[in-house]
Design a protein around this motif. Sequence first.
Motif, PDB file in Angstrom:
ATOM      1  N   ILE A  89       0.834  -1.203   0.000  1.00  0.00           N
ATOM      2  CA  ILE A  89       0.000   0.000   0.000  1.00  0.00           C
ATOM      3  C   ILE A  89       0.867   1.252   0.000  1.00  0.00           C
ATOM      4  O   ILE A  89       0.580   2.236  -0.706  1.00  0.00           O
ATOM      5  CB  ILE A  89      -0.954  -0.010   1.204  1.00  0.00           C
ATOM      6  CG1 ILE A  89      -1.992  -1.126   1.054  1.00  0.00           C
ATOM      7  CG2 ILE A  89      -1.653   1.339   1.363  1.00  0.00           C
ATOM      8  CD1 ILE A  89      -2.885  -1.298   2.255  1.00  0.00           C
ATOM      9  N   VAL A  90       1.951   1.227   0.775  1.00  0.00           N
ATOM     10  CA  VAL A  90       2.874   2.366   0.796  1.00  0.00           C
ATOM     11  C   VAL A  90       3.472   2.589  -0.590  1.00  0.00           C
ATOM     12  O   VAL A  90       3.500   3.724  -1.107  1.00  0.00           O
ATOM     13  CB  VAL A  90       3.983   2.124   1.832  1.00  0.00           C
ATOM     14  CG1 VAL A  90       5.080   3.185   1.692  1.00  0.00           C
ATOM     15  CG2 VAL A  90       3.417   2.150   3.239  1.00  0.00           C
ATOM     16  N   SER A  91       3.960   1.524  -1.203  1.00  0.00           N
ATOM     17  CA  SER A  91       4.608   1.640  -2.508  1.00  0.00           C
ATOM     18  C   SER A  91       3.625   2.081  -3.584  1.00  0.00           C
ATOM     19  O   SER A  91       3.938   2.943  -4.418  1.00  0.00           O
ATOM     20  CB  SER A  91       5.235   0.294  -2.895  1.00  0.00           C
ATOM     21  OG  SER A  91       5.935   0.387  -4.102  1.00  0.00           O
ATOM     22  N   ILE A  92       2.417   1.522  -3.575  1.00  0.00           N
ATOM     23  CA  ILE A  92       1.406   1.891  -4.568  1.00  0.00           C
ATOM     24  C   ILE A  92       0.971   3.339  -4.388  1.00  0.00           C
ATOM     25  O   ILE A  92       0.779   4.074  -5.364  1.00  0.00           O
ATOM     26  CB  ILE A  92       0.200   0.937  -4.475  1.00  0.00           C
ATOM     27  CG1 ILE A  92       0.611  -0.473  -4.903  1.00  0.00           C
ATOM     28  CG2 ILE A  92      -0.952   1.433  -5.328  1.00  0.00           C
ATOM     29  CD1 ILE A  92      -0.459  -1.520  -4.674  1.00  0.00           C
ATOM     30  N   SER A  93       0.826   3.777  -3.133  1.00  0.00           N
ATOM     31  CA  SER A  93       0.431   5.163  -2.880  1.00  0.00           C
ATOM     32  C   SER A  93       1.492   6.133  -3.384  1.00  0.00           C
ATOM     33  O   SER A  93       1.176   7.149  -4.023  1.00  0.00           O
ATOM     34  CB  SER A  93       0.193   5.373  -1.382  1.00  0.00           C
ATOM     35  OG  SER A  93      -0.805   4.511  -0.901  1.00  0.00           O
ATOM     36  N   SER A  94       2.750   5.816  -3.102  1.00  0.00           N
ATOM     37  CA  SER A  94       3.839   6.673  -3.567  1.00  0.00           C
ATOM     38  C   SER A  94       3.897   6.705  -5.095  1.00  0.00           C
ATOM     39  O   SER A  94       4.075   7.773  -5.699  1.00  0.00           O
ATOM     40  CB  SER A  94       5.169   6.173  -2.996  1.00  0.00           C
ATOM     41  OG  SER A  94       6.254   6.899  -3.521  1.00  0.00           O
ATOM     42  N   ALA A  95       3.746   5.545  -5.718  1.00  0.00           N
ATOM     43  CA  ALA A  95       3.769   5.491  -7.178  1.00  0.00           C
ATOM     44  C   ALA A  95       2.592   6.252  -7.780  1.00  0.00           C
ATOM     45  O   ALA A  95       2.728   6.890  -8.829  1.00  0.00           O
ATOM     46  CB  ALA A  95       3.749   4.035  -7.644  1.00  0.00           C
ATOM     47  N   SER A  96       1.432   6.197  -7.126  1.00  0.00           N
ATOM     48  CA  SER A  96       0.260   6.916  -7.621  1.00  0.00           C
ATOM     49  C   SER A  96       0.483   8.425  -7.571  1.00  0.00           C
ATOM     50  O   SER A  96       0.074   9.157  -8.483  1.00  0.00           O
ATOM     51  CB  SER A  96      -0.972   6.543  -6.800  1.00  0.00           C
ATOM     52  OG  SER A  96      -1.247   5.167  -6.882  1.00  0.00           O
ATOM     53  N   ILE A  97       1.126   8.890  -6.511  1.00  0.00           N
ATOM     54  CA  ILE A  97       1.447  10.320  -6.412  1.00  0.00           C
ATOM     55  C   ILE A  97       2.377  10.723  -7.551  1.00  0.00           C
ATOM     56  O   ILE A  97       2.162  11.745  -8.229  1.00  0.00           O
ATOM     57  CB  ILE A  97       2.083  10.631  -5.047  1.00  0.00           C
ATOM     58  CG1 ILE A  97       1.055  10.446  -3.935  1.00  0.00           C
ATOM     59  CG2 ILE A  97       2.637  12.055  -5.014  1.00  0.00           C
ATOM     60  CD1 ILE A  97       1.646  10.578  -2.542  1.00  0.00           C
ATOM     61  N   ALA A  98       3.418   9.928  -7.764  1.00  0.00           N
ATOM     62  CA  ALA A  98       4.396  10.263  -8.805  1.00  0.00           C
ATOM     63  C   ALA A  98       3.775  10.234 -10.195  1.00  0.00           C
ATOM     64  O   ALA A  98       4.030  11.123 -11.023  1.00  0.00           O
ATOM     65  CB  ALA A  98       5.580   9.298  -8.740  1.00  0.00           C
ATOM     66  N   THR A  99       2.939   9.221 -10.477  1.00  0.00           N
ATOM     67  CA  THR A  99       2.320   9.135 -11.802  1.00  0.00           C
ATOM     68  C   THR A  99       1.312  10.262 -12.020  1.00  0.00           C
ATOM     69  O   THR A  99       1.183  10.779 -13.141  1.00  0.00           O
ATOM     70  CB  THR A  99       1.627   7.783 -11.983  1.00  0.00           C
ATOM     71  OG1 THR A  99       0.726   7.553 -10.880  1.00  0.00           O
ATOM     72  CG2 THR A  99       2.637   6.658 -12.037  1.00  0.00           C
ATOM     73  N   SER A 100       0.594  10.645 -10.972  1.00  0.00           N
ATOM     74  CA  SER A 100      -0.372  11.739 -11.102  1.00  0.00           C
ATOM     75  C   SER A 100       0.327  13.049 -11.431  1.00  0.00           C
ATOM     76  O   SER A 100      -0.111  13.799 -12.323  1.00  0.00           O
ATOM     77  CB  SER A 100      -1.185  11.883  -9.815  1.00  0.00           C
ATOM     78  OG  SER A 100      -1.896  10.703  -9.525  1.00  0.00           O
ATOM     79  N   ILE A 101       1.417  13.313 -10.724  1.00  0.00           N
ATOM     80  CA  ILE A 101       2.169  14.546 -10.981  1.00  0.00           C
ATOM     81  C   ILE A 101       2.809  14.496 -12.367  1.00  0.00           C
ATOM     82  O   ILE A 101       2.836  15.494 -13.090  1.00  0.00           O
ATOM     83  CB  ILE A 101       3.227  14.752  -9.889  1.00  0.00           C
ATOM     84  CG1 ILE A 101       2.545  14.922  -8.524  1.00  0.00           C
ATOM     85  CG2 ILE A 101       4.105  15.963 -10.192  1.00  0.00           C
ATOM     86  CD1 ILE A 101       3.500  14.954  -7.363  1.00  0.00           C
ATOM     87  N   SER A 102       3.299  13.323 -12.756  1.00  0.00           N
ATOM     88  CA  SER A 102       3.908  13.180 -14.078  1.00  0.00           C
ATOM     89  C   SER A 102       2.899  13.427 -15.186  1.00  0.00           C
ATOM     90  O   SER A 102       3.215  14.048 -16.205  1.00  0.00           O
ATOM     91  CB  SER A 102       4.511  11.780 -14.217  1.00  0.00           C
ATOM     92  OG  SER A 102       4.985  11.543 -15.510  1.00  0.00           O
TER      93      SER A 102
END
Length: 238
Positions: free
Chosen positions: A204-217
């Motif tokens: 969940i931590v890794s997916i949440s962090s990746a979701s933040i990065a992909t959204s900003i990207s």
Amino acid sequence: WDLKYSNNESCYFNTKKFFYSFYILLSSECTQFRRKPQLFIMHIIIAIMTGILFGNIYYSLQPNTDGVWDRLMGLFAQVCLFALLGLSAGGTWNNDRLRFIRERSSGYYTTFPFFCTKYICDIILLRIIPVIVFVLCSYNLIGYAIQYNSTYIQSNSFFNSSGCQGEILHPNTCSTDPLAHPVINKDNGTFGRSKLMLIIVLSIVSISSASIATSISACTGSHMVTNFVSVLIILLML
């Protein structure tokens, strides 16, 4: 993906078209992964190395004051590790942005199947699998599976390892200890400290962090802006 249909036939056709586009895009992603698996291999190597490193740093934690602090700091360090590894998702959209714009404009597929394909592949290959490898390498070394119930707390070995002087006040009076009272918690608290629970939390931590990065990207289109804003948000959320 138009959700306003005039009849059931058009609804079925659009749904079928979505799954067909998803299948084609998924096949394309798998082909790209086979040709360029470097990022996946890097994540696996990092997971193995850090798993062994964490296992040796926090080897065989004991139920004393040092052990409690090491557990807290160890879990926080693991959260930081996979939160920062999620930054690699910042390039998920940028690499194929031009191709996606051209193919979508040509009517090959819509945005939703492309998003689902990219997101699912990124989550499974670069987020969940490395977490599983990390937990398998570090869990037993750290000693998360060892249970210390109320009987152990009253033993001489605990007094010797914890440095406790004198008797513990009100011994054996805790009626809510899940490790000591199977009637309250039938699994003796084992699921809360199991490999599966640790995998779920870190995933969940890794997916949440990746979701933040992909959204900003997706909003910026710049690697530098994506990395800067993502790190800032993740550090504040830690």
